[in-house]
Write a protein that holds these residues in place. Structure first.
Motif, PDB file in Angstrom:
ATOM      1  N   SER A 161     -29.821-142.886 -69.319  1.00 30.88           N
ATOM      2  CA  SER A 161     -30.525-141.769 -69.928  1.00 30.88           C
ATOM      3  C   SER A 161     -31.918-142.216 -70.366  1.00 30.88           C
ATOM      4  CB  SER A 161     -29.736-141.255 -71.119  1.00 30.88           C
ATOM      5  OG  SER A 161     -29.549-142.290 -72.054  1.00 30.88           O
ATOM      6  N   THR A 162     -32.827-141.264 -70.414  1.00 29.01           N
ATOM      7  CA  THR A 162     -34.178-141.557 -70.866  1.00 29.01           C
ATOM      8  C   THR A 162     -34.483-140.678 -72.077  1.00 29.01           C
ATOM      9  OG1 THR A 162     -35.114-139.913 -69.368  1.00 29.01           O
ATOM     10  CG2 THR A 162     -34.974-142.175 -68.557  1.00 29.01           C
ATOM     11  N   VAL A 163     -35.305-141.194 -72.946  1.00 35.95           N
ATOM     12  CA  VAL A 163     -35.711-140.462 -74.144  1.00 35.95           C
ATOM     13  C   VAL A 163     -37.230-140.536 -74.249  1.00 35.95           C
ATOM     14  CG1 VAL A 163     -33.551-140.886 -75.376  1.00 35.95           C
ATOM     15  CG2 VAL A 163     -35.420-142.490 -75.609  1.00 35.95           C
ATOM     16  N   PRO A 164     -37.841-139.625 -74.998  1.00 36.43           N
ATOM     17  CA  PRO A 164     -39.296-139.673 -75.185  1.00 36.43           C
ATOM     18  C   PRO A 164     -39.726-140.959 -75.887  1.00 36.43           C
ATOM     19  CG  PRO A 164     -38.415-137.554 -75.903  1.00 36.43           C
ATOM     20  CD  PRO A 164     -37.244-138.437 -75.613  1.00 36.43           C
ATOM     21  N   ALA A 165     -40.986-141.320 -75.690  1.00 37.54           N
ATOM     22  CA  ALA A 165     -41.533-142.530 -76.320  1.00 37.54           C
ATOM     23  C   ALA A 165     -41.419-142.411 -77.834  1.00 37.54           C
ATOM     24  CB  ALA A 165     -42.982-142.714 -75.904  1.00 37.54           C
ATOM     25  N   GLY A 166     -41.013-143.486 -78.481  1.00 36.57           N
ATOM     26  CA  GLY A 166     -40.882-143.508 -79.923  1.00 36.57           C
ATOM     27  C   GLY A 166     -39.510-143.090 -80.433  1.00 36.57           C
ATOM     28  N   ALA A 188     -20.475-147.104 -88.170  1.00 32.81           N
ATOM     29  CA  ALA A 188     -21.307-147.480 -89.318  1.00 32.81           C
ATOM     30  C   ALA A 188     -22.789-147.324 -88.985  1.00 32.81           C
ATOM     31  CB  ALA A 188     -21.001-148.910 -89.749  1.00 32.81           C
ATOM     32  N   ASP A 189     -23.188-147.663 -87.757  1.00 37.09           N
ATOM     33  CA  ASP A 189     -24.578-147.491 -87.335  1.00 37.09           C
ATOM     34  C   ASP A 189     -24.960-146.010 -87.359  1.00 37.09           C
ATOM     35  OD1 ASP A 189     -24.687-150.215 -86.901  1.00 37.09           O
ATOM     36  OD2 ASP A 189     -24.303-150.037 -84.741  1.00 37.09           O
ATOM     37  N   PHE A 190     -24.044-145.153 -86.897  1.00 38.11           N
ATOM     38  CA  PHE A 190     -24.299-143.712 -86.902  1.00 38.11           C
ATOM     39  C   PHE A 190     -24.478-143.205 -88.331  1.00 38.11           C
ATOM     40  CE2 PHE A 190     -22.414-139.483 -87.466  1.00 38.11           C
ATOM     41  CZ  PHE A 190     -23.350-138.740 -86.752  1.00 38.11           C
ATOM     42  N   LYS A 191     -23.606-143.625 -89.221  1.00 40.26           N
ATOM     43  CA  LYS A 191     -23.667-143.178 -90.620  1.00 40.26           C
ATOM     44  C   LYS A 191     -24.973-143.616 -91.266  1.00 40.26           C
ATOM     45  CE  LYS A 191     -21.131-143.209 -94.930  1.00 40.26           C
ATOM     46  NZ  LYS A 191     -19.994-143.673 -95.690  1.00 40.26           N
ATOM     47  N   VAL A 220     -26.936-143.244 -77.571  1.00 37.73           N
ATOM     48  CA  VAL A 220     -25.732-144.072 -77.615  1.00 37.73           C
ATOM     49  C   VAL A 220     -24.512-143.163 -77.651  1.00 37.73           C
ATOM     50  CG1 VAL A 220     -26.830-146.009 -78.810  1.00 37.73           C
ATOM     51  CG2 VAL A 220     -25.748-144.232 -80.139  1.00 37.73           C
ATOM     52  N   ARG A 221     -23.391-143.706 -77.260  1.00 36.06           N
ATOM     53  CA  ARG A 221     -22.119-142.986 -77.353  1.00 36.06           C
ATOM     54  C   ARG A 221     -21.446-143.388 -78.656  1.00 36.06           C
ATOM     55  NH1 ARG A 221     -20.416-140.662 -72.412  1.00 36.06           N
ATOM     56  NH2 ARG A 221     -21.706-141.385 -70.707  1.00 36.06           N
ATOM     57  N   LEU A 222     -21.008-142.391 -79.393  1.00 36.94           N
ATOM     58  CA  LEU A 222     -20.361-142.646 -80.679  1.00 36.94           C
ATOM     59  C   LEU A 222     -18.937-143.152 -80.442  1.00 36.94           C
ATOM     60  CD1 LEU A 222     -20.593-142.468 -83.722  1.00 36.94           C
ATOM     61  CD2 LEU A 222     -19.778-140.119 -83.584  1.00 36.94           C
ATOM     62  N   SER A 223     -18.602-144.242 -81.104  1.00 35.79           N
ATOM     63  CA  SER A 223     -17.255-144.801 -81.014  1.00 35.79           C
ATOM     64  C   SER A 223     -16.892-145.402 -82.365  1.00 35.79           C
ATOM     65  CB  SER A 223     -17.190-145.872 -79.914  1.00 35.79           C
ATOM     66  OG  SER A 223     -17.925-147.010 -80.306  1.00 35.79           O
ATOM     67  N   LEU A 263     -21.592-132.322 -81.057  1.00 32.70           N
ATOM     68  CA  LEU A 263     -20.349-132.869 -80.535  1.00 32.70           C
ATOM     69  C   LEU A 263     -19.963-132.102 -79.290  1.00 32.70           C
ATOM     70  CD1 LEU A 263     -17.907-134.741 -80.819  1.00 32.70           C
ATOM     71  CD2 LEU A 263     -16.862-133.015 -82.261  1.00 32.70           C
ATOM     72  N   LEU A 264     -19.917-132.765 -78.156  1.00 33.46           N
ATOM     73  CA  LEU A 264     -19.558-132.135 -76.896  1.00 33.46           C
ATOM     74  C   LEU A 264     -18.186-132.613 -76.476  1.00 33.46           C
ATOM     75  CD1 LEU A 264     -22.956-132.604 -75.028  1.00 33.46           C
ATOM     76  CD2 LEU A 264     -22.157-130.596 -76.261  1.00 33.46           C
TER      77      LEU A 264
END
Length: 69
Positions: A29-34, A47-50, A39-42, A65-66
């Motif tokens: 996947s690509t995202v805009p600069a900056g 803890a990183d997501f929180k 990431v996939r939540l697991s 959430l898909l």
């Protein structure tokens, strides 16, 4: 009844569509600069997501959430 050439043409078109779909879903996947990379939540990175969610407390946030079902 379809002719042999029509059936082969239809199969080639279907194969091409499947290859294009695989390319779209399997490439990185690509995202805009900056912006941070997606990431996939697991349970391993919960803890990183929180921490990332709580860091933006002053701005509007959205959790999407898909599910295939």
């Amino acid at each position: 009844m379809m002719t042999r050439a029509t059936a082969i043409g239809a199969m080639l078109v279907l194969l091409l569509l499947l290859l294009l779909a695989a390319r779209a879903f399997l490439r990185p996947s690509t995202v805009p600069a900056g912006q941070r990379p997606l990431v996939r939540l697991s349970s391993a990175n919960h803890a990183d997501f929180k921490a990332a969610f709580d860091a933006g407390a002053g701005a509007p946030r959205l959790v999407l959430l898909l599910s295939p079902t």
